[in-house]
Design a protein around this motif. Sequence first.
Motif, PDB file in Angstrom:
ATOM      1  N   ASN A  93     -55.206   7.314 -39.204  1.00 52.32           N
ATOM      2  CA  ASN A  93     -53.761   7.059 -39.132  1.00 52.32           C
ATOM      3  C   ASN A  93     -53.035   8.160 -39.924  1.00 52.32           C
ATOM      4  OD1 ASN A  93     -54.050   6.388 -41.827  1.00 52.32           O
ATOM      5  ND2 ASN A  93     -53.177   4.349 -41.643  1.00 52.32           N
TER       6      ASN A  93
ATOM      7  N   THR B 256     -61.768   4.569 -34.755  1.00 52.88           N
ATOM      8  CA  THR B 256     -61.565   3.155 -34.416  1.00 52.88           C
ATOM      9  C   THR B 256     -62.403   2.258 -35.325  1.00 52.88           C
ATOM     10  OG1 THR B 256     -61.236   3.832 -32.137  1.00 52.88           O
ATOM     11  CG2 THR B 256     -61.610   1.488 -32.521  1.00 52.88           C
TER      12      THR B 256
ATOM     13  N   ARG C 278     -60.825   2.147 -38.694  1.00 50.88           N
ATOM     14  CA  ARG C 278     -59.636   1.266 -38.665  1.00 50.88           C
ATOM     15  C   ARG C 278     -60.044  -0.196 -38.703  1.00 50.88           C
ATOM     16  NH1 ARG C 278     -57.968   4.104 -33.911  1.00 50.88           N
ATOM     17  NH2 ARG C 278     -57.128   6.101 -34.602  1.00 50.88           N
ATOM     18  N   ASP C 279     -61.059  -0.539 -37.921  1.00 47.87           N
ATOM     19  CA  ASP C 279     -61.512  -1.930 -37.882  1.00 47.87           C
ATOM     20  C   ASP C 279     -62.057  -2.372 -39.240  1.00 47.87           C
ATOM     21  OD1 ASP C 279     -60.790  -2.057 -35.282  1.00 47.87           O
ATOM     22  OD2 ASP C 279     -62.813  -1.790 -34.468  1.00 47.87           O
TER      23      ASP C 279
ATOM     24  N   GLN D  10     -59.126  -2.486 -41.649  1.00 40.39           N
ATOM     25  CA  GLN D  10     -57.945  -3.162 -41.073  1.00 40.39           C
ATOM     26  C   GLN D  10     -56.702  -2.293 -41.197  1.00 40.39           C
ATOM     27  OE1 GLN D  10     -58.052  -6.865 -43.216  1.00 40.39           O
ATOM     28  NE2 GLN D  10     -59.657  -7.699 -41.930  1.00 40.39           N
ATOM     29  N   ILE D  11     -56.812  -1.111 -40.604  1.00 41.92           N
ATOM     30  CA  ILE D  11     -55.727  -0.127 -40.633  1.00 41.92           C
ATOM     31  C   ILE D  11     -55.161   0.006 -39.225  1.00 41.92           C
ATOM     32  CG2 ILE D  11     -55.180   2.309 -41.050  1.00 41.92           C
ATOM     33  CD1 ILE D  11     -57.651   2.394 -42.900  1.00 41.92           C
ATOM     34  N   ASP D  12     -53.841   0.139 -39.120  1.00 40.69           N
ATOM     35  CA  ASP D  12     -53.211   0.339 -37.811  1.00 40.69           C
ATOM     36  C   ASP D  12     -53.133   1.825 -37.474  1.00 40.69           C
ATOM     37  OD1 ASP D  12     -52.799  -2.331 -37.307  1.00 40.69           O
ATOM     38  OD2 ASP D  12     -50.914  -2.357 -38.445  1.00 40.69           O
ATOM     39  N   ASP D  13     -53.245   2.118 -36.187  1.00 41.25           N
ATOM     40  CA  ASP D  13     -53.062   3.491 -35.700  1.00 41.25           C
ATOM     41  C   ASP D  13     -51.557   3.700 -35.510  1.00 41.25           C
ATOM     42  OD1 ASP D  13     -52.885   5.854 -34.374  1.00 41.25           O
ATOM     43  OD2 ASP D  13     -54.284   5.337 -32.758  1.00 41.25           O
ATOM     44  N   ASP D  14     -50.948   4.533 -36.365  1.00 39.67           N
ATOM     45  CA  ASP D  14     -49.495   4.710 -36.303  1.00 39.67           C
ATOM     46  C   ASP D  14     -49.091   6.108 -35.823  1.00 39.67           C
ATOM     47  OD1 ASP D  14     -50.360   6.066 -38.519  1.00 39.67           O
ATOM     48  OD2 ASP D  14     -48.969   5.149 -39.940  1.00 39.67           O
TER      49      ASP D  14
END
Lengths: 131, 159
Positions: free
Chosen positions: A27, B130, B133-134, B137-141
């Motif tokens: 991110n 991915t 992120r999982d 628990q991170i969002d793809d922004d």
Amino acid sequence: MFDLPELDDVIYQQLRRHDLAQCARVNKKWNRVVSPYLWSDITELGFLGDRRKNFRRMMIIFSSNNATSYKRITTPWSNMCKKDYLLWKSTVLGFSGYPDPGALQSILHSPEETGNTRIDPTSPTNAVHPS
Amino acid sequence: MKVTLESSDGQVFTVDKEVAELSVIIKEMLVIEQANQDHPIPLLNVGAVELAKVIEYCEHHRNDPTIDDDEDYDSRKKPIEMDDWDKQFTIVNKEMMFELILAANSMQVKPLLHLGCRYAADIVKRMSPTEIRDLFQIDDDFTPEEQDKIEWEKQWTKL
């Protein structure tokens, strides 16, 4: 843990380029943190191979204040082959200029030039400027 | 000489001074509060479970040469090495290890902190964005434009 800036050096310096690249794609925040580690030493890029020495010298000149003209850059290394120069130009300028890695690959994999191909700064076809 | 440490949840541990002094924070506190060593040293950010593990680590490494200079921990110059005991020590679940890293950071137990960071680096090795992120628990922004730039950079890492 990945939110503690004081631990960044220890964690990210242990990751290889491929893993850093993966982290940089998580991110925005991870990208901002990881990018300096990912691109900290581009002379480590494997594809440079035995061109590393020339590349490093060009980097030094490029980053100096005197590197304002193509002629000044090429004069000290008139025996430098054009392929090296194009590689350097693509790589250095790439971080802001988005060159096509495919084109770079074609340069790298083209047949070896015989002898030292000299760049003639007066030739219009070679008149590529570093900025 | 013995030193008494008190975890954030009130549990008291008594350890040898040289064991406790692997923590930079405790070492400094012992110097400052030399005349007041009868009272337990409060560790407000470290729970009993984590403190017990930190003490276990310090007990094992009590005779290791002390390294005060951060330069010596530059992992580029000197990779962080793990002996068999360290490898066994790090066989815990991720949550526990992350808590231990925070405890080691809070207490400034540098060898343990760097061991934990190596563990953390090993976790994300060979993981896809991915999967990372999982895990965290991170969002793809990323915007589509930023995604393009990232994809372009990805090509360079393959060269």
